[in-house]
Design an enzyme around this catalytic site. Structure first.
Site, PDB file in Angstrom:
ATOM      1  N   TYR A 187      13.049 -11.200 -12.380  1.00  0.00           N
ATOM      2  CA  TYR A 187      11.680 -10.501 -11.861  1.00  0.00           C
ATOM      3  C   TYR A 187      10.693 -11.081 -12.853  1.00  0.00           C
TER       4      TYR A 187
ATOM      5  N   ALA B  40      20.356  -8.951 -19.256  1.00  0.00           N
ATOM      6  CA  ALA B  40      19.122  -9.197 -20.259  1.00  0.00           C
ATOM      7  C   ALA B  40      18.221  -8.000 -20.279  1.00  0.00           C
TER       8      ALA B  40
ATOM      9  N   ILE C 103       0.694  -1.223  -0.034  1.00  0.00           N
ATOM     10  CA  ILE C 103       0.093  -0.077   0.101  1.00  0.00           C
ATOM     11  C   ILE C 103       0.846   1.310  -0.063  1.00  0.00           C
TER      12      ILE C 103
ATOM     13  N   GLY D  75       9.931   4.873  -7.604  1.00  0.00           N
ATOM     14  CA  GLY D  75      10.894   4.518  -6.546  1.00  0.00           C
ATOM     15  C   GLY D  75      12.176   5.350  -7.219  1.00  0.00           C
TER      16      GLY D  75
ATOM     17  N   ASN E 273      15.286   4.309  -7.783  1.00  0.00           N
ATOM     18  CA  ASN E 273      16.219   3.662  -8.677  1.00  0.00           C
ATOM     19  C   ASN E 273      15.550   3.355 -10.159  1.00  0.00           C
TER      20      ASN E 273
ATOM     21  N   ARG F 162      10.617   1.508 -23.880  1.00  0.00           N
ATOM     22  CA  ARG F 162       9.618   0.957 -22.998  1.00  0.00           C
ATOM     23  C   ARG F 162       8.329   1.721 -23.344  1.00  0.00           C
TER      24      ARG F 162
ATOM     25  N   SER G  73       3.070  -8.353 -14.980  1.00  0.00           N
ATOM     26  CA  SER G  73       3.891  -7.446 -15.653  1.00  0.00           C
ATOM     27  C   SER G  73       4.256  -7.516 -17.178  1.00  0.00           C
TER      28      SER G  73
ATOM     29  N   GLY H 105       3.683   1.668  -1.696  1.00  0.00           N
ATOM     30  CA  GLY H 105       4.445   1.845  -3.069  1.00  0.00           C
ATOM     31  C   GLY H 105       3.700   2.739  -3.807  1.00  0.00           C
TER      32      GLY H 105
ATOM     33  N   GLU I 179       7.004  -7.660 -18.113  1.00  0.00           N
ATOM     34  CA  GLU I 179       8.485  -8.556 -18.017  1.00  0.00           C
ATOM     35  C   GLU I 179       7.957 -10.106 -18.373  1.00  0.00           C
TER      36      GLU I 179
ATOM     37  N   GLN J 260       9.167  -7.454  -4.796  1.00  0.00           N
ATOM     38  CA  GLN J 260      10.297  -6.647  -5.154  1.00  0.00           C
ATOM     39  C   GLN J 260      10.433  -6.534  -6.627  1.00  0.00           C
ATOM     40  N   SER J 261      10.225  -5.183  -6.821  1.00  0.00           N
ATOM     41  CA  SER J 261       9.685  -4.727  -8.385  1.00  0.00           C
ATOM     42  C   SER J 261      10.841  -4.169  -9.391  1.00  0.00           C
TER      43      SER J 261
HETATM   44  P1  NAP Z   1       6.730  -0.288  -5.699  1.00  0.00           P
HETATM   45  O1  NAP Z   1       6.589   1.173  -5.563  1.00  0.00           O
HETATM   46  O2  NAP Z   1       8.049  -1.047  -5.643  1.00  0.00           O
HETATM   47  O3  NAP Z   1       5.762  -1.075  -4.509  1.00  0.00           O
HETATM   48  C1  NAP Z   1       5.771  -2.334  -4.001  1.00  0.00           C
HETATM   49  C2  NAP Z   1       5.826  -2.340  -2.711  1.00  0.00           C
HETATM   50  O4  NAP Z   1       5.792  -3.749  -2.141  1.00  0.00           O
HETATM   51  C3  NAP Z   1       6.627  -1.478  -1.809  1.00  0.00           C
HETATM   52  O5  NAP Z   1       6.325  -0.452  -0.890  1.00  0.00           O
HETATM   53  C4  NAP Z   1       7.525  -2.547  -1.000  1.00  0.00           C
HETATM   54  O6  NAP Z   1       8.114  -2.035   0.294  1.00  0.00           O
HETATM   55  C5  NAP Z   1       6.767  -3.601  -0.586  1.00  0.00           C
HETATM   56  N1  NAP Z   1       7.342  -4.899  -0.522  1.00  0.00           N
HETATM   57  C6  NAP Z   1       8.373  -5.385  -0.990  1.00  0.00           C
HETATM   58  N2  NAP Z   1       8.841  -6.555  -0.236  1.00  0.00           N
HETATM   59  C7  NAP Z   1       7.953  -6.760   0.535  1.00  0.00           C
HETATM   60  C8  NAP Z   1       7.816  -7.642   1.252  1.00  0.00           C
HETATM   61  N3  NAP Z   1       8.498  -8.832   1.415  1.00  0.00           N
HETATM   62  N4  NAP Z   1       6.744  -7.829   2.190  1.00  0.00           N
HETATM   63  C9  NAP Z   1       5.771  -6.825   2.074  1.00  0.00           C
HETATM   64  N5  NAP Z   1       5.825  -5.815   1.212  1.00  0.00           N
HETATM   65  C10 NAP Z   1       6.869  -5.716   0.418  1.00  0.00           C
HETATM   66  O7  NAP Z   1       5.691  -0.901  -7.095  1.00  0.00           O
HETATM   67  P2  NAP Z   1       4.762  -0.074  -7.695  1.00  0.00           P
HETATM   68  O8  NAP Z   1       5.317   0.683  -9.071  1.00  0.00           O
HETATM   69  O9  NAP Z   1       3.885   0.437  -6.951  1.00  0.00           O
HETATM   70  O10 NAP Z   1       4.162  -1.523  -8.436  1.00  0.00           O
HETATM   71  C11 NAP Z   1       3.009  -2.100  -7.983  1.00  0.00           C
HETATM   72  C12 NAP Z   1       3.138  -3.654  -8.670  1.00  0.00           C
HETATM   73  O11 NAP Z   1       2.864  -3.765  -9.874  1.00  0.00           O
HETATM   74  C13 NAP Z   1       4.455  -4.435  -8.188  1.00  0.00           C
HETATM   75  O12 NAP Z   1       4.037  -5.684  -7.803  1.00  0.00           O
HETATM   76  C14 NAP Z   1       5.097  -4.395  -9.408  1.00  0.00           C
HETATM   77  O13 NAP Z   1       6.053  -5.570  -9.318  1.00  0.00           O
HETATM   78  C15 NAP Z   1       3.999  -4.379 -10.334  1.00  0.00           C
HETATM   79  N6  NAP Z   1       4.455  -3.900 -11.425  1.00  0.00           N
HETATM   80  C16 NAP Z   1       4.671  -2.263 -11.430  1.00  0.00           C
HETATM   81  C17 NAP Z   1       4.834  -1.735 -12.837  1.00  0.00           C
HETATM   82  C18 NAP Z   1       5.380  -0.418 -12.874  1.00  0.00           C
HETATM   83  O14 NAP Z   1       5.938   0.158 -13.903  1.00  0.00           O
HETATM   84  N7  NAP Z   1       5.284   0.458 -11.745  1.00  0.00           N
HETATM   85  C19 NAP Z   1       4.659  -2.554 -14.048  1.00  0.00           C
HETATM   86  C20 NAP Z   1       4.632  -3.776 -13.963  1.00  0.00           C
HETATM   87  C21 NAP Z   1       4.165  -4.535 -12.572  1.00  0.00           C
HETATM   88  P3  NAP Z   1       9.497  -1.430   0.334  1.00  0.00           P
HETATM   89  O15 NAP Z   1       9.543  -0.044   0.001  1.00  0.00           O
HETATM   90  O16 NAP Z   1       9.745  -1.912   1.674  1.00  0.00           O
HETATM   91  O17 NAP Z   1      10.475  -2.398  -0.604  1.00  0.00           O
HETATM   92  O1  F7E Z   2      14.346   0.521 -16.519  1.00  0.00           O
HETATM   93  C1  F7E Z   2      17.058   0.952 -18.927  1.00  0.00           C
HETATM   94  C2  F7E Z   2      16.685  -0.317 -18.220  1.00  0.00           C
HETATM   95  O2  F7E Z   2      14.122  -0.004 -14.074  1.00  0.00           O
HETATM   96  C3  F7E Z   2      13.536   0.872 -17.824  1.00  0.00           C
HETATM   97  C4  F7E Z   2       9.178  -1.959 -13.150  1.00  0.00           C
HETATM   98  O3  F7E Z   2       8.251  -1.222 -12.884  1.00  0.00           O
HETATM   99  O4  F7E Z   2       8.616  -1.972 -15.536  1.00  0.00           O
HETATM  100  C5  F7E Z   2       9.766  -1.596 -14.653  1.00  0.00           C
HETATM  101  O5  F7E Z   2      10.874  -2.250 -15.076  1.00  0.00           O
HETATM  102  C6  F7E Z   2      14.475   0.831 -19.024  1.00  0.00           C
HETATM  103  C7  F7E Z   2      15.301  -0.635 -18.966  1.00  0.00           C
HETATM  104  O6  F7E Z   2      12.069  -0.372 -15.529  1.00  0.00           O
HETATM  105  C8  F7E Z   2      19.126   2.735 -16.760  1.00  0.00           C
HETATM  106  O7  F7E Z   2      17.828  -1.173 -18.731  1.00  0.00           O
HETATM  107  C9  F7E Z   2      18.864   2.580 -18.773  1.00  0.00           C
HETATM  108  O8  F7E Z   2      15.578  -0.777 -20.223  1.00  0.00           O
HETATM  109  O9  F7E Z   2      12.883   2.217 -15.011  1.00  0.00           O
HETATM  110  P1  F7E Z   2      13.181   0.520 -15.129  1.00  0.00           P
HETATM  111  P2  F7E Z   2      11.818  -1.563 -15.903  1.00  0.00           P
HETATM  112  O10 F7E Z   2      13.027  -2.453 -15.756  1.00  0.00           O
HETATM  113  O11 F7E Z   2      11.266  -1.464 -17.413  1.00  0.00           O
HETATM  114  C10 F7E Z   2       8.228  -3.371 -15.475  1.00  0.00           C
HETATM  115  C11 F7E Z   2       7.107  -3.524 -16.489  1.00  0.00           C
HETATM  116  C12 F7E Z   2       7.973  -3.993 -14.317  1.00  0.00           C
HETATM  117  O12 F7E Z   2       7.105  -4.760 -13.996  1.00  0.00           O
HETATM  118  C13 F7E Z   2       8.952  -3.439 -13.168  1.00  0.00           C
HETATM  119  O13 F7E Z   2       8.441  -3.673 -11.933  1.00  0.00           O
HETATM  120  O14 F7E Z   2      15.488   1.909 -18.761  1.00  0.00           O
HETATM  121  N1  F7E Z   2      17.870   1.951 -17.983  1.00  0.00           N
HETATM  122  N2  F7E Z   2      19.815   3.095 -17.691  1.00  0.00           N
HETATM  123  C14 F7E Z   2      17.987   2.152 -16.976  1.00  0.00           C
HETATM  124  N3  F7E Z   2      17.281   1.665 -15.873  1.00  0.00           N
HETATM  125  C15 F7E Z   2      17.449   1.863 -14.421  1.00  0.00           C
HETATM  126  N4  F7E Z   2      16.719   1.658 -13.662  1.00  0.00           N
HETATM  127  N5  F7E Z   2      18.697   2.771 -14.113  1.00  0.00           N
HETATM  128  C16 F7E Z   2      19.525   3.176 -15.429  1.00  0.00           C
HETATM  129  O15 F7E Z   2      20.495   4.043 -14.880  1.00  0.00           O
END
Ligand code: NAP
Ligand code: F7E
Length: 323
Positions: free
Chosen positions: A154, A285, A9, A190, A192, A222, A130, A11, A132, A88-89
């Site tokens: 992931y 990858a 909640i 987040g 990172n 993306r 996702s 996140g 992914e 762990q996202s």
């Molecule tokens: P997020 O900001 O990383 O939120 C995930 C939350 O889960 C964080 O508050 C994290 O807490 C918590 N969490 C991690 N490990 C946990 C554990 N062991 N027990 C309880 N809570 C835990 O991610 P989001 O961007 O809101 O995304 C929401 C969901 O959609 C995630 O499942 C993500 O994988 C999925 N998703 C996101 C995207 C995107 O682009 N945002 C795309 C596709 C899928 P901490 O802060 O303590 O780590």
């Molecule tokens: O990377 C490139 C990196 O970490 C996006 C998560 O929400 O979406 C997210 O995953 C792109 C990638 O997101 C840096 O290699 C270049 O090609 O922001 P990202 P992600 O990996 O796409 C999917 C759908 C999820 O489900 C996940 O939870 O950007 N890139 N330079 C970089 N990425 C990062 N983080 N940092 C760099 O310096």
């Protein structure tokens, strides 16, 4: 009054979804992972609102690694709807923490499905899947029928949770849905993730606190949307008459380089003076040609993204700059 239970909640998505559901008069129960400094940044405002906190919003610390810590708040909430967002996202981090990612993101989903199945009143269940799960697909754009072939730890963990959600739907009759979410961003992203990393760096460079921005592959592409649009999709998916999976995406590809140029330009800076690439941030990858086809969500749920890529980056830069 409907009751919702949200994991993750605190996140990005969890906090926007909470706001959406409270505005729809839900009672919202959520679990968060306890931080050592006790701060819940994204929920701070709601937590300090006496009309909301402990009235319609209830928070409990719990860990996906510990089913018992989830069972108690879940049973107390007796929800109509569960939104499973905790994970762990970070894809890059999943290469360093392979086992933890599989436990939290994969097995965590199974633990919650099992707890949900045993509740006396069967809830509706949303799993945050996702793009992914598709890896580097052979055909574009991807939709609900695209083969699952992850190339990252992931993605593999999410594929497990996605298939388990389908298994619980088919075999246990749970109203369980996968939202196959493509990238979505916001000022609450987040630090990172690449969009937030770039926008924060722009503000720090502008303020003289940082001299350069080191990135990985800036040619990576993306399908980026805005988190507010995607949490609306989650809610719509659980209101549908039948449990089905839905792709949520914009259908448009952009490069990391496009974010760099937009963000530096928004702050009146020349990106070429500050940005360089380094191997350290390249992934072993990295999926290619990941772009979603949200036609089903549009047709069945009436969902479509409303906030553009350019608006999202502008909002994120603005949120980092001093008021
Ligand atoms: P997020 O900001 O990383 O939120 C995930 C939350 O889960 C964080 O508050 C994290 O807490 C918590 N969490 C991690 N490990 C946990 C554990 N062991 N027990 C309880 N809570 C835990 O991610 P989001 O961007 O809101 O995304 C929401 C969901 O959609 C995630 O499942 C993500 O994988 C999925 N998703 C996101 C995207 C995107 O682009 N945002 C795309 C596709 C899928 P901490 O802060 O303590 O780590
Ligand atoms: O990377 C490139 C990196 O970490 C996006 C998560 O929400 O979406 C997210 O995953 C792109 C990638 O997101 C840096 O290699 C270049 O090609 O922001 P990202 P992600 O990996 O796409 C999917 C759908 C999820 O489900 C996940 O939870 O950007 N890139 N330079 C970089 N990425 C990062 N983080 N940092 C760099 O310096």
């Amino acid at each position: 009054m409907k009751r919702a239970f949200i994991t993750g909640i605190e996140g990005q998505d969890g906090s926007y979804l909470t706001e959406l559901l409270l505005a729809k008069n839900y009672e919202v129960h959520g679990i968060y992972r306890r931080a050592s400094n006790g701060s819940l940044t994204n929920l701070r405002q709601l937590q300090s609102d006496p009309l909301v906190f402990q009235k319609t919003l209830f928070l409990s610390p719990a860990d996906l690694d510990d089913a018992e810590s989830i069972r108690i708040p879940l049973e107390q909430a007796a929800p109509d709807e569960i939104y499973h967002l905790a994970s762990q996202s970070h894809v890059g981090a999943s290469f360093e923490q392979v086992e933890e990612t599989c436990r939290v993101t994969g097995l965590g989903a199974l633990r919650l499905l099992e707890l949900a199945r045993k509740l006396p009143k069967s809830p509706r269940f949303f799993h945050a899947s996702s793009s992914e799960i598709f890896g580097s697909p052979e055909s574009s754009p991807q939709d609900e029928t695209t083969p699952v072939a992850p190339v990252t730890p992931y993605g593999c963990a999410k594929a497990f949770g996605t298939q388990m959600t389908r298994i619980y739907r088919k075999n246990f009759g749970l109203f369980a849905i996968n939202g196959i979410l493509f990238n979505h961003e916001s000022p609450r992203r987040g630090e990172n993730f690449v969009t937030r990393k770039i926008c924060r760096a722009v503000a720090a460079i502008k303020a003289g606190r940082q001299t350069e921005l080191v990135l990985g592959d800036t040619s990576a592409q993306r399908d980026w949307g805005h988190a507010r649009d995607y949490v609306r999709g989650m809610w719509l998916a659980l209101q549908h008459t039948a449990p089905e999976d839905f792709v949520f995406a914009t259908g448009k590809l952009h490069r990391v380089q496009d974010i760099v140029e937009l963000a530096f330009q928004a702050a009146g800076l020349d990106w070429q003076k500050y940005v360089r690439q380094e191997k350290q941030f390249f992934r072993p990858a990295d999926p290619r040609q990941v772009v979603g086809n949200p036609a089903k969500a549009k047709r069945v749920l009436g969902w479509q993204p409303e906030i553009t890529f350019e608006q999202t980056i502008a909002e994120m830069v603005q949120a980092e700059l001093p008021a």
